[in-house]
Every structure is written in C-alpha cells, then in structure tokens.
Write an enzyme that holds these catalytic residues in place. Sequence first.
Site, mmCIF file in Angstrom:
data_model
loop_
_atom_site.group_PDB
_atom_site.id
_atom_site.type_symbol
_atom_site.label_atom_id
_atom_site.label_comp_id
_atom_site.label_asym_id
_atom_site.label_seq_id
_atom_site.Cartn_x
_atom_site.Cartn_y
_atom_site.Cartn_z
ATOM 1 N N LYS A 198 0.806 -1.220 0.000
ATOM 2 C CA LYS A 198 0.000 0.000 0.000
ATOM 3 C C LYS A 198 0.842 1.275 0.000
ATOM 4 O O LYS A 198 0.418 2.292 -0.526
ATOM 5 C CB LYS A 198 -0.960 -0.005 1.182
ATOM 6 C CG LYS A 198 -2.098 -0.985 0.983
ATOM 7 C CD LYS A 198 -3.336 -0.588 1.732
ATOM 8 C CE LYS A 198 -4.512 -1.449 1.326
ATOM 9 N NZ LYS A 198 -4.391 -2.830 1.845
ATOM 10 N N GLU B 55 -9.529 7.046 3.390
ATOM 11 C CA GLU B 55 -10.450 6.178 4.103
ATOM 12 C C GLU B 55 -9.663 4.934 4.477
ATOM 13 O O GLU B 55 -8.668 4.615 3.843
ATOM 14 C CB GLU B 55 -11.636 5.787 3.208
ATOM 15 C CG GLU B 55 -11.371 4.632 2.229
ATOM 16 C CD GLU B 55 -10.374 4.956 1.127
ATOM 17 O OE1 GLU B 55 -10.229 6.147 0.794
ATOM 18 O OE2 GLU B 55 -9.749 4.012 0.584
ATOM 19 N N SER C 154 1.598 -9.751 -0.800
ATOM 20 C CA SER C 154 1.281 -8.315 -0.736
ATOM 21 C C SER C 154 1.630 -7.670 0.602
ATOM 22 O O SER C 154 1.876 -6.468 0.667
ATOM 23 C CB SER C 154 -0.195 -8.096 -1.051
ATOM 24 O OG SER C 154 -1.008 -8.901 -0.218
HETATM 25 C C1 LIG Z 1 -5.205 -3.861 1.550
HETATM 26 C C2 LIG Z 1 -4.469 -5.090 1.290
HETATM 27 C C3 LIG Z 1 -4.825 -5.956 0.219
HETATM 28 C C4 LIG Z 1 -6.010 -5.740 -0.661
HETATM 29 O O1 LIG Z 1 -5.935 -4.627 -1.479
HETATM 30 P P1 LIG Z 1 -5.701 -4.703 -3.054
HETATM 31 O O2 LIG Z 1 -6.006 -3.324 -3.484
HETATM 32 O O3 LIG Z 1 -6.648 -5.719 -3.605
HETATM 33 O O4 LIG Z 1 -4.296 -5.085 -3.276
HETATM 34 C C5 LIG Z 1 -4.044 -7.080 -0.003
HETATM 35 N N1 LIG Z 1 -2.989 -7.363 0.781
HETATM 36 C C6 LIG Z 1 -2.634 -6.581 1.819
HETATM 37 C C7 LIG Z 1 -1.462 -6.970 2.644
HETATM 38 C C8 LIG Z 1 -3.353 -5.425 2.115
HETATM 39 O O5 LIG Z 1 -2.993 -4.651 3.144
#
Ligand SMILES: *Cc1c(COP(=O)(O)O)cnc(C)c1O
Length: 454
Positions: free
Chosen positions: A146, A168, A434
């Site tokens: 993010k 948000e 992610s």
């Molecule tokens: C917020 C988040 C997501 C989901 O958001 P996307 O916009 O679909 O990538 C996925 N993995 C993590 C670790 C997050 O914090």
Amino acid sequence: MFCKQCNIVLCVVKSYETTLSPPILREAIADRQNRAICSAPCGANKICETFKRHKFKKDKKVNKKAYFGKFGGQFVPETVMFALNELEEAYEKIAKTSEFEAELDDLLRHYVGRPSPLYHAKRLSAHYGHEIYLKREDLNHTGAHKINNALGQALLAQKMGKKKVLAETGAGQHGVASATAAALLGLECDVYMGATDVARQQLNAFRMQLLGANVISIEEGLKTLKEATTAAIQAWVNEIESAFYIIGSAVGPHPYPKIVRDLQSVIGRETKEQLAEFGVKPDYIVACVGGGSNAIGIFSAFLDDTDVHLIGVEAAGLGADTPYHAATLTKGREGIIHGMKTIVLQDSYGMIAPVHSISAGLDYPGVGPEHSHLHDIKRAHYEGVTDDECIEALKLTSRLEGIIPAIESSHALAYLAKLCPTLSGKKTIVVNVSGRGDKDMNTVMGYEKGKIYG
Ligand SMILES: *Cc1c(COP(=O)(O)O)cnc(C)c1O
C-alpha cells in the site's frame, strides 16, 4: 430524492434535473433498463423510484480514457467532477515528468526499501512440486504494497500545492500508509475510519495518531469501510480545493484506477527483471484481489505476455455458495459503486450485498474496473479461497519458509494447493506476497480459539 445513506445523491439528481449535466453523469444514473440508479458513494446502488419514470439516452461522447472496456467511468456528482478533472490534468502534467519519477523512485528506493526481493521459495517448491517464487512486498516499509500507492499520491498532492490529504481506511493499512506518507512530506492528514474498525483495530488507529494524523471515527451504518469511504468523499467535497483524496486501491472514478495501477506497476516491472536475472520464464502469476491494486500492479507487466496465466484470488469467506463471502468476480453482476461501473456483489434489487472475509483487506463488495474487464475478456482468471484454506496456507508458509504472510496474501498462497495438483511438468509460479502477517496475529489467534472452543 435523497439516498437515505448519503445526501450526495441529491447532487447527482439535481444536476441532472436543473443543469446540462455532463454526458457521463447522464449515463451514471441510468442502467440498462433505463432505470435510474443511485450512484451514491455510499454504494447503496438503490434504484431510485423518482427516476424510474424518466427515460435516459446513453450519450456516445463518453470519455473513452475513463473506461476499461465497458467498465470504469466517473459516476460522481458534479462537485467531484471538478476535482477529478484537476487530478487528471495534474497527473498528466506533473506525475509523468522525469523529475517526479526520479523523486518518487528515490523515495521508493531509500525510504520504502525497493526493489523488494523476488525469493525462490525452495521448501514450498518441494512441497508443491513446482517452482514457487515469492514477490516480497511484505518487506516494504509499513509492511505491505500500500505504501507504493500512498507515497505516490501524497507526492503528487504536495506538488499540486495541497496542504492536506484525506484517506479512508478499513483495517487501517491504507490509513497507516497515508499517515506515513503525509508525515514524510509534511502534509496534514485526516483518516476516516468506521467506529467499529477503530475499536477492532486500536493499534493501527493509535499508529496513525502517532504519525500525526487525525483519525475521524464514523458512527454511521455498520461503522466500517463503506461508511468511512462515504464520509471521506463527503469531506473531500467540502474541502475540494485544499485537500487531496488518497484512494487506497485500484477503484473509484477515473483517473484513480489508472493512477493506482501505474503506482503499483513497479511490482510487476521489478518481478519481470528479477525473473530474467534468475533466467526463468513465469507460467503463472498469482495475487489476491480486494479492490485489486496489488494484483493489477504485478499483472500489468505481463498483460501482453499471453503465455503467462494471470490469476486473481478473491475471498470466498465461508464458501462462495453461502451468503458469507467477498467473491465479487465469481458471484457479482454489473453495477455502480463508489463512482465506477464494475462487477458488484448485489441482491436482486441491486442493493449492495454484505460481504464477509476473515481478511479485512479483501472484504469489499466491488472490484477495480480493470479487473472486471480482464475477467470479461478472459485475460485474467479469478478464483475463490475460503477462510479455512487461507489460514492453512498462512501456517504452511510460516512453517516451511519462515515467512508469516498477511491473511490477504495467504489467499493467493492458498490457491497453490488448488492449482499445483492440476499442472503437468514443472511450472514456474510467482505469488505476490502483498503484505506481512504481523497485523493479523489477533485474528489468527481468534480463529484458532473458535476452532478449539467453537
Ligand atoms: C489492503 C491489502 C490488500 C487488498 O488490497 P488490493 O487493493 O486488492 O491489493 C491485499 N494485501 C494486503 C497486505 C493489504 O494490506
């Protein structure tokens, strides 16, 4: 007519009735049966009785750039159109210059810690019988992908002369990333968060405050992400000249889905280079999909490589055939939510369906419009993984690799158990990790307790 949840609807309605609304707006409030749809940021998607009587003509002059195939657009009130136009112009004029790119690149390198490693996970590979590579977004500053997006948007806000950023947040990850970027760049930061989430995610709310952000707790409705998003958009309308709205995923009205995609595309570019360094070609790229920003970030570099399979993994919660899931592309229909036309989980009346996932980052009833398009043209495929399967994968990755992934990312990892047994020969599979799981330890502990005592 007012939407009960969101008085912004009135703006849409009024501007249609009393002014020459832009063509996009006209399309915004008519669905295919020429019924009007509430395009409120609250996402109620309620068919507005008043407008059933009207006939709307679809205008051919829609802004093509705002669309991915038939998805995307700008389904917003006129007051927001002003800010979107300003943003689009600034993005083209400022963010695409080599100075901006160099400055952002420098921050990504020295502040975020990019490039994130591409790691050949040998024990997972042995376990599954295929070559598994993990893209380590979990190693970024603040623990997830993010920050790539929040930092890019905050830098653009600063260059546009904005003094304040708004964001948000649901679980708090985007709020923390935005508060971090705002602190770094000397911007004020207001984070809108549902009261339920503030209580559930005390640590993240406290973190944001330590970083100097104002956390504004929202008491409306279910007091979660949807209400927080509505409140943030309303606040933006009130401060439209001085504030910049940092959206947290590849969602919302044009140009946000493209901006977020571009800012996250660094993941895909690096992955491609790193695979080349390993001297391997990927067969599969797998990423979890909430709004879809980490997925589109890694997919973007491989869209033209048609021999690479792209797989987005959605949250199937307690099962995609129960009412408790967030498998938008598997179970949703075309609709309008948060300013975009996309696939939306909804009931037969077009009301946004409640969603469930063990993962706060994936329980969103919509999805970024580019994913709806990739799904439509079958360039990418979307699969569901349940809460149970996700926790299994989280444990397996922890034990075999010494990496505790976020529960969101664990959805992508869990898909390996479904995919690998179906493949012949040795395939190369990249999973986008992610984020890291530190933030999720309470959730996993709660899950374990439920298992034992439930
Ligand atoms: C917020 C988040 C997501 C989901 O958001 P996307 O916009 O679909 O990538 C996925 N993995 C993590 C670790 C997050 O914090």
